[in-house]
Write an enzyme that holds these catalytic residues in place. Structure first.
Site, short mmCIF file in Angstrom:
data_model
loop_
_atom_site.label_atom_id
_atom_site.label_comp_id
_atom_site.label_asym_id
_atom_site.label_seq_id
_atom_site.Cartn_x
_atom_site.Cartn_y
_atom_site.Cartn_z
N LEU A 1 0.87 -1.18 0.00
CA LEU A 1 0.00 0.00 0.00
C LEU A 1 0.90 1.22 0.00
CD1 LEU A 1 -2.81 -0.84 2.61
CD2 LEU A 1 -2.97 -0.91 0.12
N ASP A 2 0.49 2.25 -0.70
CA ASP A 2 1.27 3.46 -0.78
C ASP A 2 1.36 4.15 0.58
OD1 ASP A 2 2.81 4.83 -2.56
OD2 ASP A 2 1.24 6.19 -3.23
N PHE A 3 2.34 5.01 0.74
CA PHE A 3 2.55 5.76 1.98
C PHE A 3 1.27 6.43 2.47
CE2 PHE A 3 3.38 10.14 3.54
CZ PHE A 3 3.87 9.83 4.80
N ASP B 1 -2.12 1.10 -5.72
CA ASP B 1 -2.66 2.43 -5.43
C ASP B 1 -2.81 3.25 -6.68
OD1 ASP B 1 -0.93 2.83 -2.28
OD2 ASP B 1 -2.29 1.34 -3.02
#
Length: 296
Positions: free
Chosen positions: A66-68, A296
């Site tokens: 998952l992205d930041f 994402d």
């Protein structure tokens, strides 16, 4: 809103083989930067030090990414065999994921299928971004597909926004963010794809809401609670409900199970397989797989 910390790790599912956590919205999975102390990796090490595997790439075996700035369901395998089983599910595109997002503007169509090919942006100053085929500097665009369904119309800080359910059918880097921007409805708070203009909200409004991994002996089905509720964020004011997430998930799961059953009934060539052996090549393949499945 409560910042990320070592202590506030939310565990949604825990067995001998897997942990699924509700990733915080302002934390990375891992970081090589010495000053970034708050990561999912460090949270897991704090709560479950006995489960870390020092010689793996991330110390823990993350099944996907998952992205930041994306929150929600994130699965971690706790042993080599479990990691291999999850890997096969992801590689075979058997995993079902659904995200909830707030996007700018009023999405007119109730349901849409977005099929913009996505490639790396080679334009100077934008090399950290992805772009759609036909845009200047778009390198090696690959086909991808996202299903979008409207949940609610409303406003955020007085501006019109739409709450949507996003189902990625493929897994390209920043796919959901790029597809939403491509139809003129960027995700609220997406600082990167608004070209640094959407910087007022406290976070990017993208959340990994639902995760289903159809493992043979331990099917995982997890819901990470919707964070985009007026009770949690008073700036979000829903005005008209179009679809419910519960109803949509039932349909999505039914379709996924039907597709899986059909694929299992198709005749397949049988190959003898040797016992799996860990190697540098296998590690590199897994790392490549992880990079390709950043949804994402």
């Amino acid at each position: 809103m409560e910042p990320a910390s070592l202590e506030n790790l939310c565990v949604l599912y825990h067995s001998a083989n897997y942990i699924v956590v509700n990733k915080h919205w302002d934390i990375r999975i891992d970081s090589k930067m010495w000053y970034e102390k708050q990561t999912v990796q460090s949270q897991l090490k704090h709560h479950f030090p006995e489960l870390s595997v020092p010689f793996t790439y991330y110390v823990f075996r993350f099944c996907h990414q998952l992205d930041f700035s994306t929150s929600g369901a994130l699965c971690v395998a706790l042993n080599k065999a479990a990691a291999g089983q999850a890997y096969r599910c992801f590689k075979g595109r058997l995993v079902t994921k659904a995200y909830i997002a707030l996007v700018r503007g009023t999405v007119a169509e109730e349901k849409m299928t977005l099929e913009f090919a996505i490639g790396k942006n080679t334009t100077e100053g934008k090399t950290h971004m992805m772009c759609i085929e036909g845009e200047e500097g778009c390198e090696n665009p690959k086909p991808c597909q996202t299903k979008l369904t409207v949940l609610e119309h409303g406003s955020y800080e007085g501006d019109p926004v739409t709450k949507v359910l996003l189902q990625p059918m493929t897994g390209r880097t920043h796919q959901l963010r790029v597809h939403c921007r491509a139809i003129g409805h960027p995700i609220v708070g997406d600082y990167t794809y608004s070209l640094r203009t959407d910087n007022t909200p406290y976070r990017m409004m993208l959340h990994a809401y639902f995760l289903h991994i159809p493992l043979e002996n331990e099917p995982i089905q997890v819901l990470a609670p919707d964070p985009f509720l007026p009770s949690l964020d008073s700036k979000w004011a829903p005005q008209r409900c179009v679809n419910t997430s519960d109803g949509l998930l039932e349909i999505i799961l039914k379709e996924a199970k039907a597709e899986m059953k059909q694929s299992q009934e198709e005749p397949k060539t049988v190959h003898k397989r040797s016992s799996p052996v860990e190697s540098e090549e296998h590690t590199a393949q897994c790392q490549q797989w992880l990079s390709e499945w950043n949804m994402d």
